[in-house]
Design an enzyme around this catalytic site. Structure first.
Site, mmCIF file in Angstrom:
data_model
loop_
_atom_site.group_PDB
_atom_site.id
_atom_site.type_symbol
_atom_site.label_atom_id
_atom_site.label_comp_id
_atom_site.label_asym_id
_atom_site.label_seq_id
_atom_site.Cartn_x
_atom_site.Cartn_y
_atom_site.Cartn_z
ATOM 1 N N ARG A 25 0.829 -1.209 0.000
ATOM 2 C CA ARG A 25 0.000 0.000 0.000
ATOM 3 C C ARG A 25 0.871 1.271 0.000
ATOM 4 N NH1 ARG A 25 -2.183 -3.745 -1.051
ATOM 5 N NH2 ARG A 25 -4.109 -4.656 -0.259
ATOM 6 N N SER B 258 -10.996 0.129 3.137
ATOM 7 C CA SER B 258 -10.193 -0.404 4.235
ATOM 8 C C SER B 258 -9.391 0.734 4.868
ATOM 9 C CB SER B 258 -9.243 -1.489 3.724
ATOM 10 O OG SER B 258 -9.972 -2.583 3.208
ATOM 11 N N GLU C 147 -4.420 3.500 6.331
ATOM 12 C CA GLU C 147 -4.254 3.496 4.882
ATOM 13 C C GLU C 147 -4.506 4.859 4.251
ATOM 14 O OE1 GLU C 147 -5.657 0.774 1.971
ATOM 15 O OE2 GLU C 147 -5.462 -0.946 3.300
#
Length: 349
Positions: free
Chosen positions: A175, A249, A345
């Site tokens: 990520r 998420s 995130e």
């Protein structure tokens, strides 16, 4: 209010509520929609003659699905709207396809599948734009964007020129990429090129995908079958941003040592984990959060989604500060329970 400057149409004091998937009522000082490279060149030239404009902090905005915005942004927000979808070349073993950075990611994935190009189906229904996909190296169900990445073109605000990046130059990680962590907002991604395999094989490493296909009687799935399964699974677990504001998420699945994982298993034998090639283990952040009792709870206008503890939701009128506060409470609770640090995130701006 709109006005023109150097043939660029700027908007002043713009509400970004519909431009971010969490639905925060952020106000941008200035906004410019970018739909061509020519506009970027003109903007760079404007910077050379307008210190006020050049000194504004920049925020590059795609689909707004990975951002948590403050109430007011003193930025020049660049909304990327560059569109294109095309097959660049067909080799003996790959389809090389390119998409403009402003293309909707899911619609682009569905377009590739409709052309008969498999490879991106596991990334179906991920919100956002094509240009945002390399920035955080999006991933789902055993596939990351970097697995299908070929190259990208970006405009460099330092040099005023286009630059092509190969995979190594992007420094992809979990990520993450150099566009997110090393030099944010220096480059505006113009287009992204993907290499999709002709010798396609289904990636069914995640059990719920294989189970879904088996349950509906598909034993030899095609790319469209895998995509349909993942769409159905995601829709059953994740809220639609058009109905409930969210950023998907919210926390990364943490990577922990084998020793820490063993300590957790002694107390929680049901802990969900996945062994990594280096001997460490990836834990399911959603399970950690759920085990701490957060699923379905809310603090003011921000809550944890009742069907998936990994997702924070806007229950109405949430601010960026309120989202940050809840995220910190969750991080603190998980660390106290498991000695695991959760990493957010989305990017807070």
């Amino acid at each position: 209010m709109k006005y023109e400057k150097n043939e660029l149409i700027f908007q002043h004091d713009v509400c970004l509520q519909t431009a971010n998937s969490f639905g925060i009522k952020a106000q941008a000082h200035r906004l410019l929609v970018i739909d061509s490279v020519q506009q970027l060149i003109a903007l760079y030239e404007a910077f050379q003659h307008d210190d006020e404009l050049a000194n504004l902090p920049r925020l590059i905005l795609g689909g707004g699905s990975n951002l948590i915005l403050s109430d007011f942004l003193p930025h020049l927000v660049l909304k990327v709207a560059i569109k294109a979808r095309e097959l660049i070349v067909e080799t003996s073993d790959q389809f090389i396809v390119r998409a403009g950075a402003g293309e909707n990611w899911h619609e682009f994935v569905q377009w590739t599948l409709a052309q008969g190009y498999g490879g991106l189906e596991n990334l179906s229904l991920i919100p956002g734009t094509v240009g945002a996909s390399p920035i955080q190296n999006i991933g789902a169900y055993g596939v990351e964007m970097q697995d299908r990445f070929h190259s990208l073109t970006a405009f460099d605000f330092v040099t005023g020129a286009l630059k092509t990046f190969d995979k190594a130059e992007c420094a992809f990680a979990y990520r993450d990429s150099n566009f997110k962590s090393s030099e944010p907002n220096r480059y505006l991604i113009v287009d992204v090129t993907f290499a999709l395999p002709k010798q396609w094989q289904a990636n069914l490493g995640y059990g719920d995908v294989a189970k879904y296909l088996t349950d509906i009687g598909i034993t030899q799935p095609k790319p469209l079958d895998v995509s349909a399964a993942i769409i159905a699974i995601r829709q059953s677990k994740l809220p639609d941003p058009a109905k409930i504001g969210n950023a998907g998420s919210f926390f990364k699945n943490p990577i922990v040592s084998a020793e820490l994982r063993e300590q957790i298993l002694q107390k929680f034998p049901q802990c969900v984990s996945y062994r990594q090639t280096n001997g460490s283990f990836k834990l399911a952040a959603g399970w950690l959060i759920d085990t701490c009792g957060w699923k379905g709870r809310s603090v003011g206008p921000v809550g944890v989604y009742e069907k998936q503890a990994l997702v924070l939701v806007n229950l109405g009128g949430a601010t960026g500060a309120e989202v940050r506060a809840l995220a910190k409470d969750i991080q603190r609770t998980v660390f106290e329970q498991f000695a695991v640090e959760l990493e957010v995130e989305p990017v807070f701006v």
